[in-house]
Design a protein around this motif. Structure first.
Motif, PDB file in Angstrom:
ATOM      1  N   ALA A 211       0.837  -1.205   0.000  1.00 18.28           N
ATOM      2  CA  ALA A 211       0.000   0.000   0.000  1.00 18.28           C
ATOM      3  C   ALA A 211       0.867   1.248   0.000  1.00 18.28           C
ATOM      4  O   ALA A 211       0.607   2.206  -0.742  1.00 18.28           O
ATOM      5  CB  ALA A 211      -0.918  -0.007   1.217  1.00 18.28           C
ATOM      6  N   TYR A 212       1.900   1.243   0.832  1.00 15.60           N
ATOM      7  CA  TYR A 212       2.823   2.376   0.895  1.00 15.60           C
ATOM      8  C   TYR A 212       3.471   2.627  -0.459  1.00 15.60           C
ATOM      9  O   TYR A 212       3.516   3.764  -0.945  1.00 15.60           O
ATOM     10  CB  TYR A 212       3.886   2.101   1.962  1.00 15.60           C
ATOM     11  N   ARG A 213       3.958   1.562  -1.102  1.00 15.39           N
ATOM     12  CA  ARG A 213       4.638   1.708  -2.400  1.00 15.39           C
ATOM     13  C   ARG A 213       3.697   2.316  -3.443  1.00 15.39           C
ATOM     14  O   ARG A 213       4.042   3.303  -4.095  1.00 15.39           O
ATOM     15  CB  ARG A 213       5.125   0.336  -2.881  1.00 15.39           C
ATOM     16  N   ASP A 214       2.517   1.745  -3.574  1.00 16.09           N
ATOM     17  CA  ASP A 214       1.601   2.226  -4.613  1.00 16.09           C
ATOM     18  C   ASP A 214       1.079   3.623  -4.299  1.00 16.09           C
ATOM     19  O   ASP A 214       0.864   4.432  -5.208  1.00 16.09           O
ATOM     20  CB  ASP A 214       0.435   1.245  -4.783  1.00 16.09           C
ATOM     21  N   TYR A 215       0.889   3.926  -3.023  1.00 16.25           N
ATOM     22  CA  TYR A 215       0.411   5.261  -2.669  1.00 16.25           C
ATOM     23  C   TYR A 215       1.483   6.312  -2.929  1.00 16.25           C
ATOM     24  O   TYR A 215       1.200   7.385  -3.494  1.00 16.25           O
ATOM     25  CB  TYR A 215      -0.024   5.309  -1.208  1.00 16.25           C
ATOM     26  N   LEU A 216       2.730   6.013  -2.533  1.00 13.74           N
ATOM     27  CA  LEU A 216       3.786   7.005  -2.726  1.00 13.74           C
ATOM     28  C   LEU A 216       4.008   7.280  -4.214  1.00 13.74           C
ATOM     29  O   LEU A 216       4.195   8.429  -4.609  1.00 13.74           O
ATOM     30  CB  LEU A 216       5.081   6.530  -2.074  1.00 13.74           C
ATOM     31  N   LEU A 217       3.966   6.239  -5.041  1.00 14.06           N
ATOM     32  CA  LEU A 217       4.137   6.439  -6.482  1.00 14.06           C
ATOM     33  C   LEU A 217       2.967   7.227  -7.072  1.00 14.06           C
ATOM     34  O   LEU A 217       3.172   8.119  -7.911  1.00 14.06           O
ATOM     35  CB  LEU A 217       4.279   5.086  -7.186  1.00 14.06           C
ATOM     36  N   ALA A 218       1.745   6.920  -6.632  1.00 11.05           N
ATOM     37  CA  ALA A 218       0.584   7.663  -7.135  1.00 11.05           C
ATOM     38  C   ALA A 218       0.644   9.124  -6.702  1.00 11.05           C
ATOM     39  O   ALA A 218       0.391  10.042  -7.500  1.00 11.05           O
ATOM     40  CB  ALA A 218      -0.707   7.015  -6.649  1.00 11.05           C
ATOM     41  N   LEU A 219       0.991   9.364  -5.444  1.00 10.59           N
ATOM     42  CA  LEU A 219       1.077  10.738  -4.952  1.00 10.59           C
ATOM     43  C   LEU A 219       2.196  11.500  -5.658  1.00 10.59           C
ATOM     44  O   LEU A 219       2.043  12.683  -5.969  1.00 10.59           O
ATOM     45  CB  LEU A 219       1.305  10.732  -3.442  1.00 10.59           C
ATOM     46  N   ASP A 220       3.310  10.819  -5.928  1.00  6.87           N
ATOM     47  CA  ASP A 220       4.416  11.476  -6.619  1.00  6.87           C
ATOM     48  C   ASP A 220       4.013  11.896  -8.030  1.00  6.87           C
ATOM     49  O   ASP A 220       4.451  12.929  -8.530  1.00  6.87           O
ATOM     50  CB  ASP A 220       5.627  10.545  -6.677  1.00  6.87           C
ATOM     51  N   SER A 221       3.170  11.080  -8.676  1.00  7.56           N
ATOM     52  CA  SER A 221       2.636  11.475  -9.987  1.00  7.56           C
ATOM     53  C   SER A 221       1.601  12.585  -9.848  1.00  7.56           C
ATOM     54  O   SER A 221       1.612  13.562 -10.607  1.00  7.56           O
ATOM     55  CB  SER A 221       1.976  10.270 -10.678  1.00  7.56           C
ATOM     56  N   TRP A 222       0.712  12.440  -8.877  1.00 10.77           N
ATOM     57  CA  TRP A 222      -0.436  13.337  -8.769  1.00 10.77           C
ATOM     58  C   TRP A 222      -0.060  14.736  -8.317  1.00 10.77           C
ATOM     59  O   TRP A 222      -0.620  15.731  -8.803  1.00 10.77           O
ATOM     60  CB  TRP A 222      -1.468  12.751  -7.801  1.00 10.77           C
ATOM     61  N   ARG A 223       0.888  14.854  -7.382  1.00  6.54           N
ATOM     62  CA  ARG A 223       1.097  16.153  -6.729  1.00  6.54           C
ATOM     63  C   ARG A 223       1.583  17.225  -7.698  1.00  6.54           C
ATOM     64  O   ARG A 223       1.445  18.416  -7.420  1.00  6.54           O
ATOM     65  CB  ARG A 223       2.059  16.012  -5.551  1.00  6.54           C
ATOM     66  N   HIS A 224       2.138  16.840  -8.835  1.00  3.54           N
ATOM     67  CA  HIS A 224       2.561  17.823  -9.827  1.00  3.54           C
ATOM     68  C   HIS A 224       1.384  18.298 -10.681  1.00  3.54           C
ATOM     69  O   HIS A 224       1.422  19.406 -11.225  1.00  3.54           O
ATOM     70  CB  HIS A 224       3.642  17.232 -10.732  1.00  3.54           C
ATOM     71  N   LEU A 225       0.363  17.457 -10.798  1.00  4.75           N
ATOM     72  CA  LEU A 225      -0.736  17.755 -11.722  1.00  4.75           C
ATOM     73  C   LEU A 225      -1.535  18.996 -11.338  1.00  4.75           C
ATOM     74  O   LEU A 225      -1.881  19.795 -12.207  1.00  4.75           O
ATOM     75  CB  LEU A 225      -1.658  16.540 -11.822  1.00  4.75           C
ATOM     76  N   PRO A 226      -1.858  19.207 -10.058  1.00  5.45           N
ATOM     77  CA  PRO A 226      -2.628  20.410  -9.715  1.00  5.45           C
ATOM     78  C   PRO A 226      -1.869  21.715  -9.927  1.00  5.45           C
ATOM     79  O   PRO A 226      -2.465  22.786  -9.803  1.00  5.45           O
ATOM     80  CB  PRO A 226      -2.953  20.190  -8.223  1.00  5.45           C
ATOM     81  N   TYR A 227      -0.579  21.634 -10.233  1.00  5.72           N
ATOM     82  CA  TYR A 227       0.169  22.843 -10.576  1.00  5.72           C
ATOM     83  C   TYR A 227       0.173  23.067 -12.087  1.00  5.72           C
ATOM     84  O   TYR A 227       0.245  24.197 -12.548  1.00  5.72           O
ATOM     85  CB  TYR A 227       1.599  22.752 -10.036  1.00  5.72           C
ATOM     86  N   THR A 228       0.083  21.984 -12.841  1.00  5.71           N
ATOM     87  CA  THR A 228      -0.108  22.117 -14.285  1.00  5.71           C
ATOM     88  C   THR A 228      -1.534  22.556 -14.577  1.00  5.71           C
ATOM     89  O   THR A 228      -1.783  23.417 -15.430  1.00  5.71           O
ATOM     90  CB  THR A 228       0.172  20.770 -14.978  1.00  5.71           C
ATOM     91  N   ASP A 229      -2.489  21.936 -13.888  1.00  5.75           N
ATOM     92  CA  ASP A 229      -3.908  22.274 -13.995  1.00  5.75           C
ATOM     93  C   ASP A 229      -4.277  23.067 -12.739  1.00  5.75           C
ATOM     94  O   ASP A 229      -4.387  22.487 -11.656  1.00  5.75           O
ATOM     95  CB  ASP A 229      -4.736  20.995 -14.093  1.00  5.75           C
ATOM     96  N   PRO A 230      -4.485  24.371 -12.842  1.00  5.52           N
ATOM     97  CA  PRO A 230      -4.680  25.189 -11.648  1.00  5.52           C
ATOM     98  C   PRO A 230      -6.074  25.120 -11.036  1.00  5.52           C
ATOM     99  O   PRO A 230      -6.383  25.883 -10.127  1.00  5.52           O
ATOM    100  CB  PRO A 230      -4.384  26.597 -12.150  1.00  5.52           C
ATOM    101  N   GLY A 231      -6.914  24.232 -11.524  1.00 11.54           N
ATOM    102  CA  GLY A 231      -8.253  24.131 -10.953  1.00 11.54           C
ATOM    103  C   GLY A 231      -9.227  25.103 -11.560  1.00 11.54           C
ATOM    104  O   GLY A 231      -9.945  25.817 -10.852  1.00 11.54           O
ATOM    105  N   LEU A 232      -9.264  25.133 -12.884  1.00 12.35           N
ATOM    106  CA  LEU A 232     -10.187  26.024 -13.577  1.00 12.35           C
ATOM    107  C   LEU A 232     -11.630  25.568 -13.371  1.00 12.35           C
ATOM    108  O   LEU A 232     -11.896  24.365 -13.231  1.00 12.35           O
ATOM    109  CB  LEU A 232      -9.852  26.044 -15.070  1.00 12.35           C
ATOM    110  N   PRO A 233     -12.578  26.490 -13.355  1.00 10.51           N
ATOM    111  CA  PRO A 233     -13.985  26.100 -13.184  1.00 10.51           C
ATOM    112  C   PRO A 233     -14.433  25.131 -14.275  1.00 10.51           C
ATOM    113  O   PRO A 233     -14.088  25.293 -15.458  1.00 10.51           O
ATOM    114  CB  PRO A 233     -14.727  27.440 -13.298  1.00 10.51           C
TER     115      PRO A 233
END
Length: 270
Positions: A211-233
């Motif tokens: 669980a730790y391995r898959d979560y850390l890899l998913a979070l490492d991928s995901w955490r950059h995305l909200p900076y590329t996509d700023p949360g437009l309406p």
């Protein structure tokens, strides 16, 4: 390990996910243990920690047992705290409108123009016109903290506002951001991590290390995305926008795996 999952990025992701919940500094030997499941060897951990120390993100400190370790610097903790609002959105109503950034840098300090452009782009700002940067209004606080931390605030004026024309706002948004490129980032996340979520939903157990391995890899991928996509309406985005689906996949992995991963790390799972 993919190019995306660099040792430095994974170490920052670890501190964001679990290191802040630790009782004190994380021992170097413990970092080596905790980065091994995601494919980072001991020399890579040590060299990456040294680079993060030079960048001012980690500070050396002794653990309660006297072992050599590292803690987050105050600036790094502020960076991660600000990032939580993007990485783990609460689903509440976001502030409407826009924040505008206009900067002026003296010719003698022109190298700071590139730094400012890079930081604003990294925060998710789009370009409304030459020298005029725009982002959803909910990014104001994080923008202010970032510019203050980098000692760039004196060069920038920030404004709040609404778009009054003349083009339709949805049309203008398509000029301010490269929506096709952002969509591809969401699709890449889905290609990589949606099958992982399906696999976890099909099994009754949740082994902590896996669980730790898959979560850390998913979070490492995901955490950059909200900076590329700023949360437009949503109302301003194409009908087939993949961002909502990728957010649901990350949320599903977070809910299923984070607590079990915390047990492997040895910290609270809240």
């Amino acid at each position: 390990m993919s190019e995306q999952h660099t040792p430095r990025s994974l170490i920052v992701t670890f501190y964001g996910a679990y290191g802040r919940a630790a009782a004190g500094p994380v021992a170097v030997a413990e970092l080596v243990r905790l980065l091994a499941p995601v494919g980072v060897d001991a020399p890579s951990v040590r060299s990456s920690v040294s680079r993060l120390k030079r960048r001012g993100l980690l500070v050396p400190a002794r653990t309660a047992t006297g072992a050599a370790g590292y803690a987050l610097s105050p600036g790094a903790r502020q960076l991660l705290d600000d990032g939580d609002r993007r990485v783990y959105p609460d689903g509440g109503e976001r502030e409407p409108g826009w924040v505008l950034a206009v900067f002026s840098v003296p010719e003698a300090e022109r190298h700071k123009r590139h730094v400012l452009r890079s930081r604003l782009a990294g925060l998710g700002f789009g370009t409304a016109a030459p020298g005029v940067w725009i982002a959803p209004a909910h990014l104001y606080e994080e923008t202010r903290h970032t510019l203050e931390r980098l000692e760039l605030a004196s060069y920038v004026d920030l404004f709040r506002g609404e778009h009054l024309g003349f083009a339709a706002t949805a049309e203008a948004v398509g000029r301010w951001w490269d929506l096709a490129a952002i969509a591809k980032r969401h699709e890449a996340f889905l290609d990589r991590h949606e099958p992982v979520l399906r696999a976890w939903r099909s099994r009754p157990d949740t082994p902590p290390e896996a669980a730790y391995r898959d979560y850390l890899l998913a979070l490492d991928s995901w955490r950059h995305l909200p900076y590329t996509d700023p949360g437009l309406p949503t109302s301003l985005l194409p009908a087939d926008w993949p961002g909502g689906r990728s957010a649901e996949v990350f949320r599903g992995l977070h809910e299923r795996l984070r607590g079990a991963g915390a047990a492997f790390v040895g910290v609270g799972g809240g």
